[in-house]
Scaffold this motif. Structure first.
Motif, PDB file in Angstrom:
ATOM      1  N   THR A  46      29.690  45.088  50.554  1.00 57.37           N
ATOM      2  CA  THR A  46      31.226  44.975  49.997  1.00 57.37           C
ATOM      3  C   THR A  46      31.622  44.184  49.061  1.00 57.37           C
ATOM      4  O   THR A  46      32.821  44.261  48.425  1.00 57.37           O
ATOM      5  CB  THR A  46      31.347  45.413  51.660  1.00 57.37           C
ATOM      6  N   ASP A  47      31.110  43.070  49.833  1.00 60.57           N
ATOM      7  CA  ASP A  47      31.852  41.684  48.878  1.00 60.57           C
ATOM      8  C   ASP A  47      31.670  41.550  47.243  1.00 60.57           C
ATOM      9  O   ASP A  47      33.003  40.937  46.610  1.00 60.57           O
ATOM     10  CB  ASP A  47      31.312  40.352  49.211  1.00 60.57           C
ATOM     11  N   TYR A  48      31.083  42.309  46.223  1.00 53.73           N
ATOM     12  CA  TYR A  48      30.650  41.807  45.446  1.00 53.73           C
ATOM     13  C   TYR A  48      31.766  43.449  44.608  1.00 53.73           C
ATOM     14  O   TYR A  48      31.926  43.420  43.865  1.00 53.73           O
ATOM     15  CB  TYR A  48      29.298  42.898  44.569  1.00 53.73           C
ATOM     16  N   TRP A  49      31.934  44.333  45.026  1.00 54.69           N
ATOM     17  CA  TRP A  49      32.531  45.726  44.943  1.00 54.69           C
ATOM     18  C   TRP A  49      34.858  44.554  44.617  1.00 54.69           C
ATOM     19  O   TRP A  49      34.916  45.702  43.978  1.00 54.69           O
ATOM     20  CB  TRP A  49      32.530  46.909  45.713  1.00 54.69           C
ATOM     21  N   ARG A  50      34.182  44.433  45.852  1.00 58.81           N
ATOM     22  CA  ARG A  50      36.263  43.602  45.568  1.00 58.81           C
ATOM     23  C   ARG A  50      36.379  42.792  44.521  1.00 58.81           C
ATOM     24  O   ARG A  50      37.457  42.053  44.401  1.00 58.81           O
ATOM     25  CB  ARG A  50      35.499  42.613  46.794  1.00 58.81           C
TER      26      ARG A  50
ATOM     27  N   ASP B 135      41.439  46.793  43.664  1.00 61.55           N
ATOM     28  CA  ASP B 135      41.657  47.438  44.864  1.00 61.55           C
ATOM     29  C   ASP B 135      41.980  49.251  44.427  1.00 61.55           C
ATOM     30  O   ASP B 135      41.211  49.708  44.827  1.00 61.55           O
ATOM     31  CB  ASP B 135      43.134  46.880  45.692  1.00 61.55           C
TER      32      ASP B 135
ATOM     33  N   ARG C 161      37.996  50.777  42.719  1.00 63.73           N
ATOM     34  CA  ARG C 161      36.932  49.954  44.190  1.00 63.73           C
ATOM     35  C   ARG C 161      37.242  51.813  44.924  1.00 63.73           C
ATOM     36  O   ARG C 161      36.226  52.239  45.688  1.00 63.73           O
ATOM     37  CB  ARG C 161      36.315  48.570  44.337  1.00 63.73           C
ATOM     38  N   ARG C 162      38.367  51.485  45.577  1.00 62.84           N
ATOM     39  CA  ARG C 162      38.277  53.184  46.038  1.00 62.84           C
ATOM     40  C   ARG C 162      38.650  53.805  45.619  1.00 62.84           C
ATOM     41  O   ARG C 162      37.979  55.160  46.250  1.00 62.84           O
ATOM     42  CB  ARG C 162      40.378  52.899  46.396  1.00 62.84           C
TER      43      ARG C 162
ATOM     44  N   ALA D 110      29.885  49.530  52.206  1.00 65.91           N
ATOM     45  CA  ALA D 110      30.863  49.438  51.219  1.00 65.91           C
ATOM     46  C   ALA D 110      31.987  51.001  51.815  1.00 65.91           C
ATOM     47  O   ALA D 110      33.331  50.794  51.466  1.00 65.91           O
ATOM     48  CB  ALA D 110      30.244  49.897  50.236  1.00 65.91           C
TER      49      ALA D 110
ATOM     50  N   ASP E 272      34.327  49.635  55.254  1.00 66.89           N
ATOM     51  CA  ASP E 272      35.303  49.031  54.635  1.00 66.89           C
ATOM     52  C   ASP E 272      36.519  48.702  53.157  1.00 66.89           C
ATOM     53  O   ASP E 272      37.012  48.760  53.563  1.00 66.89           O
ATOM     54  CB  ASP E 272      34.203  47.407  53.847  1.00 66.89           C
ATOM     55  N   LEU E 273      35.898  49.764  52.140  1.00 65.25           N
ATOM     56  CA  LEU E 273      37.238  49.858  51.526  1.00 65.25           C
ATOM     57  C   LEU E 273      37.193  51.193  51.286  1.00 65.25           C
ATOM     58  O   LEU E 273      38.661  51.173  50.616  1.00 65.25           O
ATOM     59  CB  LEU E 273      35.779  49.821  50.154  1.00 65.25           C
TER      60      LEU E 273
END
Length: 490
Positions: A191-195, A199, A202-203, A229, A232-233
């Motif tokens: 998840t953190d890498y997708w951040r 926004d 990634r959504r 992910a 979370d996302l």
């Protein structure tokens, strides 16, 4: 969905056929590049397939124009008939889609390749490429899928890979009852890498994938990363035990099916005239021991660190000089993208540096060959003593399955723990951390000095696993997933 012959719509950026003109000016159909075509050949042989792909060549675009954008009847080299629908894109739009967003943005993100202190810079140009390139191409693919579903409402749709994350949502909105599946052939990062991505971007990626009934990955590692992910996302309600995600009033089944190869095809290739000729040439100049790597010149393949590891091995083992060669057969990849052309330059410089340090009369430690030559690769598969796969991260890595099938030297596999295939073959390889160059040098020594009985046992185990879990099993597993979803909604 009933068993037996099915109606399927396969959707991928590259198709199974691309068109060109021969020397006489006649149109010829050539097999499309990439392993995906090979993997999906069984679908075409056993089911009623419409394949939707990008028009890649000038002749492809001529075919699209002549067909009025409709599908045409085609067949593979084995005579299997299918319908081919090529989607023509504006040249600039496609460049933004492929050379700015798909590669390097998504590929780099999903392979953990960014140096986050310096890259990426998410500027207005990238935002424009996303909106005017990636999103537009996905919309064009979705439009073609919807039109084909209008002709065959019962067909199931198979999307493939990172080029088409947005298309399933567009199709779902226009065809709510369609049966949709998406297989992701590359890693799914945490998840953190997708951040790193905006926004909204990634959504949109996770929203698009969650429009599918089935989402497939090569490994449990990538599956778990996706479920986390998605929760979370995108706010999906994910059941990790049942491997499902509830989102937007729908349920997606998230599955694991490691892709594989056709063992019979490789056994046949190994005895083909082209491969035998390449093997004779290789054997005529073969060193006493051969460490082989067969890769694309992609930064994710970790080739430069591999050369440094071999340098450390030679430094520590003077007895190997003049006797051991690293044969690097590299297919030049995506050279229109600066990061890839720069990495190819780094590969060449590193090989030259190691060779300048150690070479002696009649022996060059690294034999670097940069060309697309599949018969030469198969010949080298037959002859390696050590297969060296030290990828930074890989969705799977088919070379690790292909080469042991035909190897005749009781070769040992040295394998990165970050390659997806490690999940299957880890018990029978010498494992390495892809960032630990010193440990890779030690692993090469362990592989080269492994007792003959253990070498044979490990190679036989890998070969038996690949023969049992072949590409047909990969295809049938995904069809079974669709059956589960069809039964649930039916």
């Amino acid at each position: 969905m009933s068993a037996g012959r099915r109606k399927l719509i396969v959707v991928s950026n590259r198709g199974p056929i691309t068109y060109a003109r021969d020397d006489s000016g006649s149109r010829v159909a050539r097999r499309g590049g990439g392993g995906l075509v090979t993997a999906l050949r069984g679908l075409v042989s056993h089911h009623d397939v419409t394949w939707i792909a990008s028009a890649m060549s000038d002749e492809d675009r001529t075919v699209v124009a002549q067909a009025g954008g409709e599908a045409i009847e085609e067949q593979l080299g084995n005579g299997s008939a299918f319908r081919l629908r090529l989607v023509a894109h504006d040249e600039t739009t496609y460049d933004w889609f492929y050379n700015v967003v798909s590669n390097p943005m998504l590929w780099f993100l999903q392979h953990y390749l960014w140096e986050l202190a310096y890259t990426p810079s998410l500027d207005l140009a990238l935002k424009n490429a996303w909106e005017e390139g990636y999103a537009r191409v996905n919309a064009s693919f979705a439009e073609a899928v919807v039109e084909e579903l209008e002709l065959e409402p019962e067909a199931a749709v198979f999307f493939h890979d990172y080029h088409l994350y947005l298309a399933p949502r567009i199709v779902r909105e226009q065809a709510p009852d369609a049966l949709l599946a998406h297989f992701v052939h590359i890693p799914w990062p945490q998840t953190d890498y997708w951040r790193v991505l905006p926004d909204s971007t990634r959504r949109a990626i996770h929203d698009g994938l969650l429009a599918n009934d089935v989402i497939g990955f090569h490994t449990h590692r990538w599956r778990l990363n996706f479920l986390r992910a998605a929760s979370d996302l995108a706010g999906a309600d994910c059941d990790f035990a049942e491997s499902r995600a509830d989102y937007g009033g729908r349920r997606s089944l998230v599955t694991v099916h490691p892709i594989s190869v056709d063992p019979a095809e490789f056994e046949e290739l190994a005895e083909s005239a082209e491969v035998l000729a390449a093997e004779r040439e290789l054997v005529s100049r073969r060193a006493e021991r051969v460490i082989l790597r067969v890769d694309r010149t992609d930064p994710s393949k970790n080739i430069v660190r591999g050369f440094r590891a071999f340098e450390l091995y030679l430094e520590a083992h003077g007895e190997a000089r003049g006797r051991v060669v690293m044969l690097a057969l590299l297919d030049p990849s995506r050279q229109d993208i600066p990061e890839y052309s720069e990495y190819l330059g780094a590969i060449q410089r590193e090989a030259r540096r190691v060779n300048d340090r150690f070479q002696q009369e009649g022996w060059t430690p690294i034999e670097l060959v940069i060309e697309d030559n599949f018969p030469a690769s198969i010949a080298a598969y037959k002859q390696f003593d050590v297969l060296f796969v030290n990828a930074i991260v890989d969705g799977l890595n088919l070379v690790t399955k292909e080469a042991p099938l035909v190897n005749e030297q009781d070769g040992v596999v040295v394998l990165s723990e970050n390659a997806g295939v490690y999940e299957e073959l880890g018990d029978w390889v010498v494992s390495v951390n892809p960032f630990d160059v010193a440990a890779q040098a030690e692993a090469l020594d362990r592989a080269l000095t492994m007792p003959a009985e253990e070498r044979r046992r490990c190679l036989d185990a890998i070969r038996a696993h690949v023969q049992e879990h072949d590409v047909a099993e990969w295809v049938e597993g995904q069809l079974a997933d669709l059956d589960r979803c069809a039964a649930r909604v039916g």
